[in-house]
Design an enzyme around this catalytic site. Structure first.
Site, PDB file in Angstrom:
ATOM      1  N   GLU A   1     -17.860  18.005  40.765  1.00 58.78           N
ATOM      2  CA  GLU A   1     -17.384  19.357  40.495  1.00 58.78           C
ATOM      3  C   GLU A   1     -16.958  20.150  41.728  1.00 58.78           C
ATOM      4  OE1 GLU A   1     -21.110  19.789  38.352  1.00 58.78           O
ATOM      5  OE2 GLU A   1     -20.030  20.997  36.882  1.00 58.78           O
TER       6      GLU A   1
ATOM      7  N   ARG B   1     -24.773  29.654  35.431  1.00 58.30           N
ATOM      8  CA  ARG B   1     -24.233  29.036  36.642  1.00 58.30           C
ATOM      9  C   ARG B   1     -23.158  29.930  37.273  1.00 58.30           C
ATOM     10  NH1 ARG B   1     -24.090  23.957  39.548  1.00 58.30           N
ATOM     11  NH2 ARG B   1     -25.811  23.224  38.286  1.00 58.30           N
TER      12      ARG B   1
END
Lengths: 766, 458
Positions: free
Chosen positions: A719, A316
């Site tokens: 997030e 990621r």
């Protein structure tokens, strides 16, 4: 059939707010326990690497209140709490791999007795030289996977040398302790026939169920895991709760009594994994306008001793190396390094923040080199809002970009340009204090990159009195998921939220769930609940349509009533009629995210269903004599799609921003030369306190529907706002740069000491 | 030992409790009052905050480092007792809901208790009153909104009468571990010179909760009435050893505003309400903030053993790391501080602004007469194994012209005074650099150049 959004979109308080403020919200350690409940504590390794040569538990076993001391050899079945690679024993098996690794567990009559006894064991370890740092790991080729992962788009090797300008640099990025206020905790209650009920403070009940079942040698059906709420998670309870739950289940099986375990805060910080610290090396080519023509990133991720979730975290980071910038020629090389430290784990953003801060650093460096406002450089490199012919470094088309319009609106509302001018003038007049300002954007990909995790289940019951029982696979850690999902259910049935009973996540109600992670909680579980509600509503509508000879699509559910042609019933009456017709008022729901596919080895595909966007402008002031600093003002414009609950979404944004700012400023993890973490309590590890929040804090929602077909066209919000905190660090770099001509090379975290060192560098004094 | 106190309006008497049981453990494990949370068990997060009322007023305290004998005669209000049964929520509770001040909710009861105490005391400086409550979810903004909104609402009636309900029953004078006066203490300590004196327990508390030490012979000083409080003469303040940092702050801030600003950051509101100046000095910590401040002010420490009293300049009390000029059985009675013009500059450097232990604490007493430095006193914490004066730097300043050149020579001289260490709070280089720059900052401040981050606005 239509369902007006009576509840969806309302700024309702958190479902448990009343329980929170009265102290009646129950966390695992608050659950009343049966008489005879026992308590556990781990004994920890004091060596970072070595072989256990002797263990003497005489003093521990005879200490007050001690029932038993267990080591790896005493475990009946699997000795494994890894969420990924089966490389993480619950208790060390002859070798130790970090300072803080559990070697044995004490079972005692009280928490304090267990803790005291754990310190009485004599463990002899023959030490070996640990691998602690990124450089040591690279030198020893100590890594997960055979070699680095490399994603490439275009031809960076040919484009870089042809670039008009070129800069290289290195950015050290610190890790981060989660510091959930509620430490890790679990309680196991043995049932008949070996069954086990586990209360766990976990983001991933199914994982707990799976690991406990393996540890006590039973099928998953014999283990039930319940999680009503966590006192904060932030990724730190995605896998790190496994050890406590498994230990409790093993001890409960061993003793036949309920067993509870909670980590003391120092143990929690010594034992559990944290955000990965990184080093990002960059080689950037750019033109005189600051437009990047080629970019070569190398990521070094310090993963700790076990694999845990490090591979998808490092992936990621690579997937966010572009952030909001369109890059034609880019390569990202990622090294996943194995070190004798805590096994780094999930933490809000899951690698994304490290990838993003890397390229934001490149933007600032280019701006300093060209003598431009960093905002100009950022805008020159943005993806276009036209959304044509642009792809990410992993070749996913970017079709939903709004960052240019969002930046324009934010710079206007925050009066960026005039303030920038005022700050420059103010700095010229002030020798000791200097101000700085920065805008940083966020583009964050939404979906689990491990595609099969993008699924969710729900269970909804409507009772004959019209009250509704709601359950799904998501867990509540403070983010407001339960309330948002209840709002969805209430809207579907056209009833007030008070008619919905929100219930604890329970593996016996909804099986095979994914962790509540990757910001996906509402996207996935909201859709699954919608699916279940629609099934039941359709059954009710079909029955009433038959009963009253009215087309089913003309039956409406709103304001607590069901309207059938000219007739109106309360929802309870409608439920009663359906029940009497022997029609099921219970349904499961299911959802899987469409349109995603991803090859993580090649680095090509469509890992994300959509992107969430946002931007923040932060203004800071620094003291050039000490490096101390403060946030003066923050303005945020964030894209939560069409918000399901603006109050909860703004709460995520404010909280995420401050947590992100903390990561890059005062939150410093320090290990000594032996590999011992020295910052293992709030006395030494400093998360933001009340006065660290911005003096002026303006947060607004972009509030446009998500083009992707998500639940009520909302967007995930857990997030993405964390990375808005990067603007704080960038503003500090801006203030520092006003002190001298040389590039200041600010690292993270920008503690007062790091800021003062950077000031020294920019002045050329150091 | 017998202890009597009030808990949420009900009298509680404990006979022979384990003296080092903390209020938090007792509430949660014995009383099953689980609203009060354990976040860190060391007084740094505030999740266990309760309100403690006595005749001097209401204070928020960390229940995790508060031992049962310290509760004698006090009224404890926990989150369970904040609003009365079937009555509306306390205004701070209601406003926390309205303003979305809770997310995970775990820190919330502690916040609510700090906020309710501030509400009762009419204290609206929330950066100060809430500095000791950590929240990891909200970023604090909605909590502050709730606190401000609650100002509009009156204090619920029952909270006004708490002080009147403190128990009258005092333990017998002979009661072993809880002397009632310094005379009692002197006898008791002389007879038990290896006993552990417990003042505010903000340090000893951690011996118990973190180091898991057994305190074989604790002596609790909280009932020694004559060790509490500040008296003054024409020339001095006399600060009893059991005087809390909060009270020192209240008394001395008007005379030394810079000291007040520093003491505000000594620790959180909860810690300052418990910690005592005597304890801070007696434990000899090289990083306690009380000692350098008192040394810079020319304070004297007063010690007593049985009936022998002696005094010495505070800086002479600190001999080496972990070693003070204190005999077995001798205890700190008081600190006296001479009255003087305000020429003190206190500069506390820490990783986080609030509620953090100093990397360096510089307390610089810099009198200037007719453009010349007078007799300077420069005291530093965090630079050596003890709090200490910077004698070389003082020599470089005293009787010299108050110019930048003089300051720079003092900054240079400071390298002969100290050889600081590196640790998790700061490197040795940083400590030396900011210790030097503290002199520069004080000089800028004397000359009217802006140096205070907190006076800058966007």
């Amino acid at each position: 059939m239509s369902a007006p959004n009576v509840s969806v979109g309302k700024p309702l308080p958190h479902d448990a707010a009343h329980l929170h403020v009265t102290g009646t919200a129950r966390y695992v350690d608050d659950i009343p326990t049966p008489t005879g409940t026992l308590h556990l504590a781990f004994g920890l390794s004091d060596q970072a690497c070595g072989t256990v040569t002797a263990m003497n538990f005489d003093a521990a076993r005879t200490a007050a209140g001690v029932i038993a001391v267990l080591t790896a050899g005493d475990l009946p079945f699997a000795n494994d709490v890894s969420p990924s690679n089966h490389d993480e024993p619950l208790l060390a098996t002859g070798t130790v791999h970090y300072i803080g690794q559990p070697i044995f567990m004490v079972i005692a009559t009280s928490h304090l007795a267990a803790r005291k006894a754990a310190r009485l064991a004599e463990i002899t370890i023959a030490p070996e030289t640990p691998i602690l740092t990124i450089d040591q790991a690279m030198a020893s080729n100590s890594r997960f996977e055979d070699g680095p992962r490399i994603y490439t788009k275009g031809t960076p090797d040919t484009a870089l040398p042809k670039s008009k300008n070129r800069l290289t640099g290195s950015l050290g990025i610190g890790g981060q302790e989660h510091f959930y206020l509620e430490g890790q905790a679990a309680l196991a209650l043995p049932g008949e026939n070996g069954d086990m009920l586990v209360h766990s403070s976990t983001q991933h009940p199914t994982e707990i169920q799976h690991k406990v079942a393996e540890a006590i040698g039973l099928p998953m059906h014999s283990v039930r895991v319940e999680t009503r709420r966590m006192g904060g998670g932030f990724g730190g309870k995605e896998s790190q709760g496994n050890a406590l739950a498994v230990a409790c289940a093993i001890a409960a099986r061993h003793t036949g009594q309920p067993c509870k375990m909670r980590y003391d805060r120092d143990d929690d910080m010594m034992v559990t994994g944290k955000r990965h610290d990184f080093r990002v090396i960059y080689d950037a080519g750019f033109d005189d306008q600051g437009r990047i023509t080629a970019l070569d990133f190398t990521h070094y991720a310090r993963c700790g001793w076990a694999m845990d979730l490090s591979l998808p975290v490092a992936d990621r980071a690579m997937l966010h190396a572009d952030n909001a910038y369109h890059l034609e020629h880019i390569r990202i090389t990622s090294h996943r390094l194995k070190t004798n430290t805590q096994s780094a784990t999930a933490f809000r953003g899951f690698g994304g923040p490290q990838g993003i801060v890397g390229i934001e650093r490149v933007m600032d460096h280019i701006a300093a080199h060209l003598g431009r406002d960093p905002l100009q450089i950022r805008r020159a490199n943005y993806y276009s809002d036209d959304n044509a012919d642009q792809t990410t470094p992993y070749q996913q088309p970017v079709t939903d970009c709004i960052i240019n319009a969002l930046t324009e609106r934010l710079t206007t509302s925050a009066n960026y340009h005039e303030r920038r001018k005022n700050i420059n003038e103010w700095n010229a007049k002030n020798p000791v204090l200097k101000r700085g300002i920065a805008l940083t954007p966020v583009k964050f990909g939404i979906s689990f990159t491990l595609t099969h995790l993008n699924q969710a289940g729900a269970l909804v019951h409507v009772y004959q009195d019209g009250s509704i029982h709601l359950n799904h696979g998501g867990t509540e850690m403070g983010q407001g998921l339960f309330q948002k999902v209840a709002q969805i259910a209430a809207s579907e049935f056209g009833v007030p939220v008070s008619q919905i009973k929100i219930t604890a996540t329970d593996t016996a109600k909804v099986p095979n769930t994914s962790a509540t992670a990757a910001s996906s909680g509402t996207d996935l579980n909201g859709m699954a609940v919608l699916n279940a509600c629609q099934t039941i509503r359709q059954r009710i509508a079909d029955h009433l349509a038959t009963l009253y000879t009215c087309p089913a699509d003309q039956i409406t559910f709103q304001n607590g009533h069901v309207k059938v042609g000219e007739q109106t019933f309360t929802f309870a009456q409608a439920a009663q009629k359906t029940y009497e017709a022997r029609i099921s008022l219970s349904a499961t729901g299911f959802y899987k995210t469409p349109d995603i596919k991803w090859d993580r080895i090649k680095g090509v595909g469509q890992p994300f269903f959509y992107f969430a966007y946002g931007a923040a402008i932060t203004e800071v002031v620094i003291d050039t004599l000490t490096g101390e600093n403060r946030i003066l003002r923050t303005d945020i414009l964030h894209d939560a799609g069409q918000s399901l609950n603006p109050a909860l979404d703004i709460g995520q944004i404010e909280g995420g921003y401050v947590q992100g700012a903390g990561w890059l400023t005062t939150e410093e993890l320090v290990w000594d030369d032996t590999g011992a973490l020295k910052t293992h309590a709030p006395a030494t590890y400093k998360i933001p306190a009340c006065s660290d929040r911005p003096d002026i804090f303006n947060v607004a929602l972009w509030d446009q529907p998500n083009p992707a077909h998500t639940i009520y066209r909302s967007k995930a919000v857990g997030e993405p706002p964390f990375m808005l905190g990067i603007s704080t660090w960038s503003a500090l770099a801006d203030a520092i740069q006003s002190c001298g001509p040389i590039y200041a090379d600010l690292q993270t975290p920008a503690t007062a000491e790091a800021v003062l060192n950077a000031i020294t560098r920019t002045k050329g004094d150091g | 030992m017998q202890i009597t106190f009030m808990l949420n309006g009900t009298s509680v008497t404990l006979t022979e409790p384990t003296p080092t049981t903390t209020l938090l453990d007792w509430l949660r494990e014995e009383r099953h009052l689980t609203g009060t949370k354990e976040g860190c068990n060391e007084g740094d997060c505030g999740a266990c905050t309760v309100m403690v009322t006595d005749q001097t007023g209401h204070a928020p305290l960390n229940a995790c480092i508060l031992f049962l004998p310290q509760l004698q005669g006090k009224h404890i209000t926990t989150v369970e007792g904040l609003s009365q049964k079937d009555a509306p929520l306390h205004p701070v509770q209601a406003e926390m809901i309205t303003h979305h001040g809770s997310q995970c909710g775990f820190c919330t009861p502690g916040f609510v208790m700090s906020m309710a105490t501030a509400h009762l005391n009419g204290d609206t400086d929330y950066d100060t009153t809430l500095a000791g409550n950590l929240c990891r979810c909200t970023g604090y903004a909605p909590i502050i909104r709730a606190a401000i909104a609650s100002e509009e609402h009156p204090v619920p009636d029952h909270l006004h009468h708490l002080a009147l309900k403190t128990p009258e029953i005092l333990p017998e004078r002979a009661d072993g571990a809880a002397p009632q006066s310094s005379d009692d203490l002197a006898k008791l300590y002389a007879a038990n010179p290896d006993a552990t004196l417990i003042a505010g327990a903000t340090d000893v508390g951690l011996w118990v909760t973190k180091q898991l030490r057994e305190i074989a012979t604790p002596i609790f000083l909280n009932q020694c009435a004559d060790l509490h409080g500040i008296t003054q003469t024409n020339t001095h303040w006399r600060i009893g050893a059991m005087t809390t940092i909060a009270e020192v702050e209240r008394t001395l801030t008007p005379h030394f505003p810079s000291l007040g600003s520093m003491l505000r950051r000594y620790g959180s509101t909860q810690v300052r309400a418990a910690a005592t100046l005597g304890g801070n000095i007696a434990n000899g910590s090289p990083i306690g903030d009380g000692s350098p401040a008192m040394i810079a002010l020319g304070a004297t420490i007063h010690l007593r053993m049985e009936n022998t009293h002696r005094e010495l300049p505070l800086e002479d009390f600190f001999i080496a790391y972990g070693k003070q000029d204190r005999q077995r059985g001798e205890f700190v009675e008081a600190i006296t501080v001479p009255k003087q013009p305000y020429t003190l500059h206190c500069i506390k450097i820490s990783k986080r602004f609030d509620q953090d232990i100093s990397a360096v604490c510089a307390c610089l007493n810099l009198p200037v007469h007719d453009g010349t430095f007078g007799q300077t006193r420069l005291a530093y914490g965090g630079m050596a194994g003890t709090p200490a004066r910077a004698r070389h730097a003082e020599a470089a300043l005293t009787s010299q012209p108050a110019t930048l050149t003089t300051i720079q020579s003092a900054m240079q001289a400071l390298t002969h005074d100290f050889t600081p260490v590196s640790d998790m709070r700061a490197s040795a280089d940083y400590r030396m650099k900011v210790a030097q720059n503290a002199l520069l900052r004080a000089f800028h401040s004397i000359n009217g150049t802006a140096t205070d981050l907190h006076e800058v606005t966007s």
